[in-house]
Scaffold this active site. Structure first.
Site, PDB file in Angstrom:
ATOM      1  N   HIS A 290      15.247   2.611  -3.417  1.00 53.64           N
ATOM      2  CA  HIS A 290      14.525   3.870  -3.189  1.00 53.64           C
ATOM      3  C   HIS A 290      13.308   3.972  -4.122  1.00 53.64           C
ATOM      4  O   HIS A 290      12.184   4.203  -3.665  1.00 53.64           O
ATOM      5  CB  HIS A 290      15.477   5.048  -3.430  1.00 53.64           C
ATOM      6  CG  HIS A 290      14.847   6.399  -3.267  1.00 53.64           C
ATOM      7  ND1 HIS A 290      14.989   7.154  -2.130  1.00 53.64           N
ATOM      8  CD2 HIS A 290      14.066   7.141  -4.090  1.00 53.64           C
ATOM      9  CE1 HIS A 290      14.325   8.291  -2.256  1.00 53.64           C
ATOM     10  NE2 HIS A 290      13.751   8.313  -3.446  1.00 53.64           N
ATOM     11  N   GLU A 291      13.553   3.787  -5.406  1.00 57.32           N
ATOM     12  CA  GLU A 291      12.450   3.931  -6.366  1.00 57.32           C
ATOM     13  C   GLU A 291      11.412   2.835  -6.158  1.00 57.32           C
ATOM     14  O   GLU A 291      10.211   3.079  -6.333  1.00 57.32           O
ATOM     15  CB  GLU A 291      12.975   3.940  -7.807  1.00 57.32           C
ATOM     16  CG  GLU A 291      13.929   5.097  -8.144  1.00 57.32           C
ATOM     17  CD  GLU A 291      13.400   6.496  -7.817  1.00 57.32           C
ATOM     18  OE1 GLU A 291      12.163   6.694  -7.865  1.00 57.32           O
ATOM     19  OE2 GLU A 291      14.216   7.381  -7.489  1.00 57.32           O
TER      20      GLU A 291
ATOM     21  N   HIS B 141       8.914   4.035  -3.707  1.00 57.92           N
ATOM     22  CA  HIS B 141       7.881   4.878  -4.337  1.00 57.92           C
ATOM     23  C   HIS B 141       6.861   3.994  -5.057  1.00 57.92           C
ATOM     24  O   HIS B 141       5.655   4.204  -4.963  1.00 57.92           O
ATOM     25  CB  HIS B 141       8.522   5.805  -5.379  1.00 57.92           C
ATOM     26  CG  HIS B 141       9.214   7.016  -4.798  1.00 57.92           C
ATOM     27  ND1 HIS B 141       8.561   7.948  -4.018  1.00 57.92           N
ATOM     28  CD2 HIS B 141      10.500   7.466  -4.916  1.00 57.92           C
ATOM     29  CE1 HIS B 141       9.417   8.918  -3.672  1.00 57.92           C
ATOM     30  NE2 HIS B 141      10.597   8.640  -4.196  1.00 57.92           N
TER      31      HIS B 141
ATOM     32  N   GLU C  99       7.947  10.488  -0.370  1.00 56.93           N
ATOM     33  CA  GLU C  99       9.372  10.330  -0.077  1.00 56.93           C
ATOM     34  C   GLU C  99       9.579   9.532   1.214  1.00 56.93           C
ATOM     35  O   GLU C  99      10.593   8.852   1.374  1.00 56.93           O
ATOM     36  CB  GLU C  99      10.032  11.716   0.001  1.00 56.93           C
ATOM     37  CG  GLU C  99      11.548  11.708  -0.042  1.00 56.93           C
ATOM     38  CD  GLU C  99      12.164  11.260  -1.375  1.00 56.93           C
ATOM     39  OE1 GLU C  99      11.411  11.034  -2.354  1.00 56.93           O
ATOM     40  OE2 GLU C  99      13.391  11.134  -1.429  1.00 56.93           O
TER      41      GLU C  99
HETATM   42 ZN   LIG Z   1      12.369   9.843  -4.012  1.00 60.39          ZN
END
Ligand SMILES: [Zn+2]
Length: 493
Positions: free
Chosen positions: A263-264, A267, A293
């Site tokens: 997830h990170e 980003h 996001e």
């Molecule tokens: Zn996030």
């Protein structure tokens, strides 16, 4: 590129502000990773002073920016540059320093009390702080100004141009379709609600090797990116050439650690792929929280939880986590995609997650609109959880005391998590017109996905507003149908 001489002059004067932002990010990153525990007071002081300095320097640009706004024939980067600065100036000039100070103080005091209240599951301790914060945020909305609902003023801070009308239109079909999919999935039992792997313990160094292999699969750069550890994973961008993520190691249920990493990284990929010539300008960042996001969710869910990705990471899991050997790739696929109606947002699966957001959105909208008392919030929370997710919290720790957002005054933030899922679905649909995604993931050529995203989205940074960007790249804005289609295919076929 920035070419106009007045715009270039402002860009030159903006550089110290960029540096202050970079310093703040580094201070915050350090605070969550390596700072000694007892150093939080001076660190809080330093960050607050840095922000004050930033505000002062920013307001000095006001005259030049309003002069530049009269310019015509600007290119997209120049227009975007002025749009972003104007938004920041607007905020600083409309919200009085006294109100900002009150919000910061209430947030600091309230967050300390909130931690204690959550521990004791005692809403009455936190209630006066929440009442005060709601009052301050309503004042902030009035100062900022809005059309329609006052909540629009607060949401706009995180997702430029979004309104309650937009969100209502997105959430309404999403709610009914998700409910239908969830009911079918739970009765079919193909996706388990619990899995034995959730109880299996791992050693941190072994899991770290899995995460490092995941970073290799995602082809994260070696020289401009790094990964550390924190309780709540996050991404910190000091520059296009210095982006860092954190992950977490809880010692069991390895999917939490693996998917925090992925997830990170999603980003980070966005921040790393902004056009290098935008460095030191206010455009060197993602355009909104929702769009940001969408990138993390895209990598975490659409890519990371696919069968093909599991196939790629499986050898590393087997090598590093001995207990995985007795499970097949298909078992791992079901483990990382289990569906369980639960109380806690951050533990929610792809199907139930958006319900957690919808209920927070409805509550916040009513609180900011003055249509509901803070005292009634805990009961309404429980009712909505039961209605949407089918489970009723028995106490407020697993109800409305679970998130830090309200104590910190981040009203208007929550919707961006679901908007991210929705935009992620739109990108997932769009990329498949150009790439055979399954084959690309299976063959480990994820750089093709990164390049695709870079050309259409990442390289522009904040040049376009989230709505403009979606129109340009995807031909439509915030269409939830693609997320619904993906979830239907994944869970019901
Ligand atoms: Zn996030």
């Amino acid at each position: 590129m920035l070419q106009n001489s007045l715009v270039l002059d402002i860009a030159e004067k903006y550089k110290p502000l960029w540096a202050l932002d970079s310093v703040s990010s580094l201070l915050e990153w350090d605070m969550e990773t390596y700072m000694p525990l007892g150093s939080s007071s001076p660190r809080g002081f330093t960050i607050a002073q840095t922000q004050l300095l930033r505000q002062e320097r920013m307001l000095q640009l006001a005259d030049l920016v309003s002069k530049a706004e009269k310019l015509t024939g600007l290119n997209d980067f120049e227009t975007g540059f002025l749009r972003v600065l104007k938004r920041e100036l607007d905020y600083y000039s409309k919200v009085p320093p006294k109100l900002l100070e009150d919000i910061v103080r209430t947030s600091i005091e309230g967050t300390v009390v909130w931690r204690e209240a959550r521990k004791k599951s005692d809403f009455s301790m936190f209630k006066p702080y929440l009442e005060k914060m709601v009052g301050l945020k309503r004042q902030e909305a009035e100062k900022l100004g809005y059309e329609g609902h006052p909540y629009n003023a607060l949401m706009d801070r995180y997702e430029e141009g979004i309104t309650t009308d937009d969100v209502d239109k997105i959430f309404s079909p999403l709610r009914s379709e998700l409910k239908e999919i969830l009911t079918k999935v739970l009765s079919a039992g193909k996706f388990p609600s619990t899995h034995p792997l959730e109880r299996m313990s791992y050693e941190e160094p072994a899991m770290k090797r899995v995460n490092e292999d995941a970073l290799k699969l995602l082809q994260m750069p070696q020289k401009t990116f790094r990964m550390d550890i924190s309780t709540h994973p996050f991404t910190a961008s000091m520059s296009i050439q210095d982006v860092r993520i954190t992950t977490r190691y809880e010692g069991k249920d390895f999917k939490a650690s693996l998917y925090s990493t992925v997830h990170e990284s999603g980003h980070a990929i966005y921040d790393l792929q902004v056009e290098p010539t935008l460095e030191y300008t206010p455009l060197a960042r993602g355009t909104s929280l929702g769009v940001h996001e969408s990138q993390s969710r895209f990598w975490e869910n659409f890519i990371g939880r696919s069968r093909e990705f599991i196939k790629r990471i499986y050898p590393s899991l087997k090598t590093n986590l001995s207990f995985v050997a007795q499970y097949s790739e298909e078992d791992i696929y079901h483990y990382v995609n289990s569906v369980k109606p639960s109380f806690i947002r951050v533990e929610a699966d792809e199907l139930t997650y958006n319900f957690h957001i919808m209920l927070r959105y409805e509550l916040e909208k009513k609180l900011i609109g003055g249509e509901m008392e803070v005292a009634d919030a805990p009961a309404m929370w429980k009712d909505l959880m039961e209605k949407y997710v089918g489970v009723r919290p028995t106490n407020d720790a697993e109800g409305l005391l679970q998130d830090v957002h309200w104590s910190e005054g981040m009203f208007g933030y929550f919707a961006t998590y679901s908007l991210g899922n929705v935009i992620g679905g739109m990108f997932y649909n769009s990329i498949q017109k150009d790439l055979d995604l399954k084959t690309v993931i299976a063959s480990g050529e994820l750089s093709k996905v990164k390049d695709w995203l870079k050309e259409r989205l990442h390289k522009y940074g904040a040049t376009y507003s989230p709505k403009e960007l979606q129109k340009r790249v995807l031909g439509e804005t915030y269409n939830p149908q693609w997320l619904i289609k993906y979830l239907r295919e994944k869970y019901l076929t």
